[in-house]
Design an enzyme around this catalytic site. Structure first.
Site, mmCIF file in Angstrom:
data_model
loop_
_atom_site.group_PDB
_atom_site.id
_atom_site.type_symbol
_atom_site.label_atom_id
_atom_site.label_comp_id
_atom_site.label_asym_id
_atom_site.label_seq_id
_atom_site.Cartn_x
_atom_site.Cartn_y
_atom_site.Cartn_z
ATOM 1 N N GLU A 27 0.850 -1.198 0.000
ATOM 2 C CA GLU A 27 0.000 0.000 0.000
ATOM 3 C C GLU A 27 0.879 1.239 0.000
ATOM 4 O OE1 GLU A 27 -2.882 0.239 3.211
ATOM 5 O OE2 GLU A 27 -3.675 2.132 2.436
ATOM 6 N N ASN A 72 -6.727 1.721 2.662
ATOM 7 C CA ASN A 72 -7.450 2.986 2.821
ATOM 8 C C ASN A 72 -6.979 4.020 1.801
ATOM 9 O OD1 ASN A 72 -8.647 1.718 4.983
ATOM 10 N ND2 ASN A 72 -7.471 2.798 6.543
ATOM 11 N N GLU A 173 -12.544 -1.863 2.139
ATOM 12 C CA GLU A 173 -13.192 -1.660 3.455
ATOM 13 C C GLU A 173 -14.280 -0.592 3.407
ATOM 14 O OE1 GLU A 173 -10.206 -1.138 6.522
ATOM 15 O OE2 GLU A 173 -9.586 -3.228 6.343
ATOM 16 N N GLU A 292 -6.545 -8.910 3.496
ATOM 17 C CA GLU A 292 -5.681 -8.272 4.503
ATOM 18 C C GLU A 292 -5.773 -9.104 5.770
ATOM 19 O OE1 GLU A 292 -5.958 -4.072 5.356
ATOM 20 O OE2 GLU A 292 -6.480 -3.643 3.273
ATOM 21 N N GLN A 349 1.359 -5.969 5.685
ATOM 22 C CA GLN A 349 1.770 -5.654 4.337
ATOM 23 C C GLN A 349 3.122 -6.297 4.092
ATOM 24 O OE1 GLN A 349 1.278 -1.380 3.698
ATOM 25 N NE2 GLN A 349 -0.826 -1.417 4.438
HETATM 26 O O1 AHR Z 1 -3.034 -2.417 6.268
HETATM 27 C C1 AHR Z 1 -3.313 -1.220 6.919
HETATM 28 C C2 AHR Z 1 -4.743 -0.746 6.750
HETATM 29 O O2 AHR Z 1 -5.589 -1.624 7.434
HETATM 30 C C3 AHR Z 1 -5.311 -0.720 5.353
HETATM 31 O O3 AHR Z 1 -5.018 0.446 4.665
HETATM 32 C C4 AHR Z 1 -6.777 -0.833 5.581
HETATM 33 O O4 AHR Z 1 -7.449 -1.436 4.497
HETATM 34 C C5 AHR Z 1 -6.886 -1.610 6.871
HETATM 35 O O5 AHR Z 1 -7.773 -1.049 7.755
#
Ligand code: AHR
Length: 505
Positions: A27, A72, A173, A292, A349
């Site tokens: 991300e 996000n 989300e 995720e 991540q």
């Molecule tokens: O991985 C961190 C964040 O966690 C991501 O941006 C979001 O999708 C989730 O809430």
């Protein structure tokens, strides 16, 4: 001493091993992209500015899928900002993480980077601040084989052949009030339906993921899935689920129950998806994209509200312990055990941001503790996933009742005669003497066995000591009658590779 009895049979197949459950996530957040996978000034940087040391570790980790660009972040992202000549790309505010986004890394850089890692892309479109048109546009830019303004644009950007990206997430989300452009289930269902239809008109071959719940405890969990799938059932292939686990108030039993909680969450999503299929009298099955998941100490993160806008700030760079690695091993086992319905999974991540890889400007990248269970499983399992029958005691804890003390999962490759076993001891205090009945296989020999846990659970790998933690080799032998005896220390994760003797590779 506590005991566990496990039986594994080659006939008890769950599903073929699906490599896509060993996915990861990159991300535009903190130092995952900038200072993580991309750092032009780093001694290991390629001419494109990619950190070669991070690429090597991603390959060693065995990642198969990489979800991008958020998270996000995607809910406020204009994908066009990240393509074309670097000097023309705008610098913008990223409102999701209160960061400055320079757009020096974008779609085409990501595709180049992922080809070096050898993984498959999973792209997310912005359904927060944008909609149907922009989603159809990015798919046209990436995948359309003919000549249009958008594909000519792509060629001008140096990419002659279509990227042909198969997996697309319809937003991120969208059930979460924190999401930019957050929607009610009805609102999201409508935009997801129309976006899916438009994307399929551009490229009918893609696989589309509707947003499910951001975590199991969301007040809308269940009703969200039912509303979204009721509307999008004919147009999507997968429903997403996200989950992060952490240790609260020194509560080891609850933390060790994370994988059992993940299992319950998966079953809950399957129930909702199958209920809609039944309502529609359809044979179609909506599978799961657990895109995720990880251990994340959210309690250490104060949130974004008070952050100063900065480029690539240090955000959620959790330093993982042995105990965290044991939990991650357990989470991977749950994903594997649900291979019949979990089609894709992405650990969130890859680097720096709650990642198995850590990177600093002045050092070569290193492996966090959670790197090991992932790498062992991603590179080890093959053939079919087998259902392990486990008989052991259970326990109750703050976050769940009836949690089995021991969990097991396994894969068997009939062609090469390779059997892989994973064993989790959730007990905080008890060493568990486990017997694994393998008598239904041809004679087996242990090739390797590794264990995490059983010692100081607080150890981690870090800047000062990047190689402090690695799985230990243990010595095991298959005994009389095909019984493998393994002593499982409290809070431990064990990985065993065996091979049929008369079927050596
Ligand atoms: O991985 C961190 C964040 O966690 C991501 O941006 C979001 O999708 C989730 O809430």
């Amino acid at each position: 001493m506590n005991t566990a009895h496990i039986t594994i049979s080659p006939a008890e197949k769950v599903a073929p091993v699906n490599g896509k459950i060993f996915g990861t996530f990159v991300e535009h957040m903190g130092r995952c992209v900038y200072g993580g996978i991309y750092e032009p000034g780093h001694p290991s940087a390629t001419p494109d500015g990619f950190r070669q040391d991070v690429i090597e570790l991603a390959k060693e980790l065995g990642v198969t899928v990489v979800r991008y660009p958020g998270g996000n972040f995607v809910s406020g992202y204009r994908w066009e900002d990240g393509v074309g000549p670097l000097e023309n790309r705008p610098t913008r505010l990223d409102l999701a993480w209160r960061s400055i986004e320079t757009n020096q890394f974008g779609l085409n850089e990501f595709m180049k980077w992922i080809s070096l890692v050898g993984a498959e892309p999973m792209m997310a479109v912005n359904l927060g601040t944008r909609g149907v048109q922009e989603a159809a546009d990015i798919v046209e830019y990436c995948n359309f084989p003919g000549t249009t303004e958008l594909t000519s644009w792509r060629k001008e950007h140096g990419v002659d052949q279509p990227h042909d990206i198969k997996m697309w997430c319809l937003g991120n989300e969208m059930d979460g009030p924190w999401q930019i452009g957050h929607k009610t289930a009805e609102e999201y269902a409508r935009i997801a339906e129309e976006t899916a239809k438009a994307i399929r008109l551009v490229d009918p071959e893609v696989s589309l993921v509707a947003c499910g719940s951001s975590f199991e405890e969301m007040p809308t969990f269940g009703s969200w899935e039912r509303t979204v799938l009721d509307r999008t059932f004919d147009h999507v292939d997968l429903i997403s689920l996200h989950a992060y686990y952490e240790k609260f108030d020194d509560d080891t039993p609850s933390f060790m129950a994370s994988s059992a909680r993940m299992n319950r969450f998966i079953k809950g999503v399957i129930e909702a998806a199958d209920e809609i299929a039944q309502k529609k009298s359809s044979e179609k099955r909506i599978n799961l994209s657990f895109d995720e998941w990880n251990v994340w100490y959210q309690k250490r993160f104060e949130g974004v509200e008070n952050l100063e806008f900065e480029h690539a700030p240090r955000l959620i760079e959790d330093e993982y312990t042995v105990e965290d690695a044991v939990v991650v091993g357990g989470l991977l086992m749950t994903l594997l055990n649900n291979s019949d319905r979990v089609e894709v999974a992405c650990q969130a991540q890859l680097v720096n941001i709650i990642g198995p890889i850590r990177a600093e400007s002045d050092l070569p990248a290193w492996k966090q503790t959670i790197f090991y269970p992932f790498a062992l499983m991603a590179n080890g399992v093959s053939g079919d996933v087998l259902r392990a029958q486990v008989r052991c005691d259970t326990y109750d804890c703050e976050l769940m009742d009836d949690v089995p003390l021991v969990d097991a999962s396994s894969s068997f490759d009939a062609e090469s005669g390779k059997l892989v076993l994973m064993l989790l001891n959730r007990s905080e205090t008890e060493r568990i003497s486990s017997t694994i009945d393998l008598s239904l296989f041809n004679q087996l020999q242990v090739e390797r066995a590794n264990q995490l846990g059983g010692g100081d659970l607080t150890l981690s790998n870090n800047r000062e000591n990047p190689n402090q933690v690695a799985p230990e080799n243990i010595s095991l032998e298959v005994g009389e009658g095909g019984i493998l005896a393994v002593s499982l220390p409290p809070v431990s994760w064990t990985f065993v590779v065996l091979r049929e003797v008369q079927n050596p590779q």
